[in-house]
Write a protein that holds these residues in place. Structure first.
Motif, PDB file in Angstrom:
ATOM      1  N   UNK A 132       0.740  -1.200  -0.437  1.00  0.00           N
ATOM      2  CA  UNK A 132       0.133  -0.193   0.259  1.00  0.00           C
ATOM      3  C   UNK A 132       1.261   0.540  -0.124  1.00  0.00           C
ATOM      4  N   UNK A 133       0.537   2.370  -0.476  1.00  0.00           N
ATOM      5  CA  UNK A 133       0.716   3.582  -0.742  1.00  0.00           C
ATOM      6  C   UNK A 133       0.184   4.554   0.966  1.00  0.00           C
ATOM      7  N   UNK A 134       0.666   4.967   2.022  1.00  0.00           N
ATOM      8  CA  UNK A 134      -0.152   6.473   2.583  1.00  0.00           C
ATOM      9  C   UNK A 134       0.253   7.730   2.531  1.00  0.00           C
ATOM     10  N   UNK A 135      -0.777   8.488   2.358  1.00  0.00           N
ATOM     11  CA  UNK A 135      -0.560   9.869   1.953  1.00  0.00           C
ATOM     12  C   UNK A 135      -1.465  10.329   3.088  1.00  0.00           C
ATOM     13  N   UNK A 136      -0.227  11.272   3.764  1.00  0.00           N
ATOM     14  CA  UNK A 136      -0.452  12.188   4.472  1.00  0.00           C
ATOM     15  C   UNK A 136      -0.583  13.342   4.267  1.00  0.00           C
ATOM     16  N   UNK A 137      -1.462  14.504   4.434  1.00  0.00           N
ATOM     17  CA  UNK A 137      -1.124  15.930   4.204  1.00  0.00           C
ATOM     18  C   UNK A 137      -1.875  16.710   5.718  1.00  0.00           C
TER      19      UNK A 137
ATOM     20  N   UNK B  15      -5.391  22.281  -0.192  1.00  0.00           N
ATOM     21  CA  UNK B  15      -6.056  23.141  -1.042  1.00  0.00           C
ATOM     22  C   UNK B  15      -5.766  23.886  -1.426  1.00  0.00           C
ATOM     23  N   UNK B  16      -5.390  24.761  -0.271  1.00  0.00           N
ATOM     24  CA  UNK B  16      -4.441  26.157  -0.643  1.00  0.00           C
ATOM     25  C   UNK B  16      -3.463  26.218  -1.756  1.00  0.00           C
ATOM     26  N   UNK B  17      -2.893  25.458  -1.610  1.00  0.00           N
ATOM     27  CA  UNK B  17      -1.601  25.279  -2.248  1.00  0.00           C
ATOM     28  C   UNK B  17      -1.700  24.831  -3.714  1.00  0.00           C
ATOM     29  N   UNK B  18      -2.627  23.893  -3.642  1.00  0.00           N
ATOM     30  CA  UNK B  18      -3.031  23.177  -4.828  1.00  0.00           C
ATOM     31  C   UNK B  18      -3.944  23.789  -6.129  1.00  0.00           C
ATOM     32  N   UNK B  19      -4.567  24.804  -5.427  1.00  0.00           N
ATOM     33  CA  UNK B  19      -5.556  25.674  -5.627  1.00  0.00           C
ATOM     34  C   UNK B  19      -4.530  27.145  -6.444  1.00  0.00           C
ATOM     35  N   UNK B  20      -3.961  27.447  -5.354  1.00  0.00           N
ATOM     36  CA  UNK B  20      -2.701  28.375  -5.790  1.00  0.00           C
ATOM     37  C   UNK B  20      -2.485  27.883  -7.118  1.00  0.00           C
ATOM     38  N   UNK B  21      -1.466  26.947  -7.041  1.00  0.00           N
ATOM     39  CA  UNK B  21      -1.536  27.109  -8.479  1.00  0.00           C
ATOM     40  C   UNK B  21      -1.887  26.201  -9.247  1.00  0.00           C
ATOM     41  N   UNK B  22      -3.244  25.924  -9.611  1.00  0.00           N
ATOM     42  CA  UNK B  22      -4.215  25.798 -10.413  1.00  0.00           C
ATOM     43  C   UNK B  22      -4.723  27.237 -10.722  1.00  0.00           C
TER      44      UNK B  22
ATOM     45  N   UNK C 121      -8.044  16.296  -8.057  1.00  0.00           N
ATOM     46  CA  UNK C 121      -8.613  15.627  -7.230  1.00  0.00           C
ATOM     47  C   UNK C 121      -7.242  15.344  -6.768  1.00  0.00           C
ATOM     48  N   UNK C 122      -6.982  14.837  -5.698  1.00  0.00           N
ATOM     49  CA  UNK C 122      -6.244  14.196  -4.990  1.00  0.00           C
ATOM     50  C   UNK C 122      -6.381  13.241  -3.670  1.00  0.00           C
ATOM     51  N   UNK C 123      -6.384  12.228  -4.195  1.00  0.00           N
ATOM     52  CA  UNK C 123      -6.475  10.733  -2.903  1.00  0.00           C
ATOM     53  C   UNK C 123      -5.366  11.624  -1.662  1.00  0.00           C
ATOM     54  N   UNK C 124      -5.762  11.102  -0.568  1.00  0.00           N
ATOM     55  CA  UNK C 124      -5.012  11.091   0.863  1.00  0.00           C
ATOM     56  C   UNK C 124      -5.681   9.840   1.666  1.00  0.00           C
TER      57      UNK C 124
ATOM     58  N   UNK D  79       5.834  19.529  -5.801  1.00  0.00           N
ATOM     59  CA  UNK D  79       6.061  20.069  -4.870  1.00  0.00           C
ATOM     60  C   UNK D  79       3.930  19.870  -4.152  1.00  0.00           C
ATOM     61  N   UNK D  80       3.267  19.702  -4.555  1.00  0.00           N
ATOM     62  CA  UNK D  80       1.902  19.626  -3.519  1.00  0.00           C
ATOM     63  C   UNK D  80       2.628  19.145  -1.764  1.00  0.00           C
ATOM     64  N   UNK D  81       1.525  19.628  -0.900  1.00  0.00           N
ATOM     65  CA  UNK D  81       1.784  19.210   0.235  1.00  0.00           C
ATOM     66  C   UNK D  81       1.646  18.096   0.712  1.00  0.00           C
ATOM     67  N   UNK D  82       2.221  16.889   0.235  1.00  0.00           N
ATOM     68  CA  UNK D  82       1.457  15.443   0.795  1.00  0.00           C
ATOM     69  C   UNK D  82       2.314  14.688   1.288  1.00  0.00           C
ATOM     70  N   UNK D  83       2.479  13.686   1.534  1.00  0.00           N
ATOM     71  CA  UNK D  83       3.872  12.839   2.345  1.00  0.00           C
ATOM     72  C   UNK D  83       3.339  11.373   2.338  1.00  0.00           C
ATOM     73  N   UNK D  84       4.098  11.336   1.193  1.00  0.00           N
ATOM     74  CA  UNK D  84       3.585   9.447   0.853  1.00  0.00           C
ATOM     75  C   UNK D  84       4.884   8.932   1.352  1.00  0.00           C
ATOM     76  N   UNK D  85       4.427   7.693   1.405  1.00  0.00           N
ATOM     77  CA  UNK D  85       4.547   6.410   2.292  1.00  0.00           C
ATOM     78  C   UNK D  85       4.884   4.835   1.772  1.00  0.00           C
TER      79      UNK D  85
END
Length: 147
Positions: free
Chosen positions: A46-51, A57-64, A79-82, A118-124
């Motif tokens: 599995x991959x675990x995604x934290x944020x 959302x603010x960071x992604x909205x600014x880039x969009x 759309x990005x899942x965690x 650059x999106x503020x997600x941490x993936x494991x």
């Protein structure tokens, strides 16, 4: 423009149809769907995604918004899942609408490069051998540097 950061699965067909509806003045819609992929040498469990919700959302909205202005877009959907995702599950979707296909394609690539690096997600990544945090690769950084 719509940005969704969610744990829930999304219906790709429904999202595509909803995004395309009503864009009579757009000549191109480009979509990309990212999928959790297995690892070649050590199968992924599995991959675990934290944020951090207040920031992500603010960071992604600014880039969009930046992509909208830079590529003259009529609309954007991200759309990005965690949470915990298994190989084969959809992890994210980017959709861009523009009057011309080049703008739609370039904007989608631009957003995907940003989301990857650059999106503020941490993936494991979790495998039978253990777990490890995923770092940005040189290839990811090179892709982002072209913008």
């Amino acid at each position: 423009m719509k940005v969704l950061v969610q744990a829930e699965r999304f219906d790709l067909g429904a999202q595509n149809a909803a995004f395309a509806a009503g864009h009579r003045d757009m000549g191109a819609i480009v979509t990309f769907t990212g999928i959790v992929r297995d690892l070649p040498d050590d199968p992924l469990v599995a991959m675990e995604i934290e944020h951090y919700p207040a920031m992500t959302e603010k960071a992604i909205a600014a880039m969009a918004q930046e992509a909208t202005e830079r590529f003259n877009l009529g609309d954007v959907l991200v759309i990005h899942r965690y949470g915990r995702l298994e190989p084969g599950e959809m992890i994210m979707m980017v959709a861009t609408a523009a009057r011309h296909r080049r703008d739609a394609f370039e904007a989608a690539t631009y957003l995907m490069d940003y989301l990857k690096s650059r999106a503020p997600f941490w993936k494991r990544e979790i495998t039978a051998k253990g777990a490890a945090w995923v770092a940005s690769t040189d290839e990811d950084e090179a892709a982002l540097s072209r913008w």
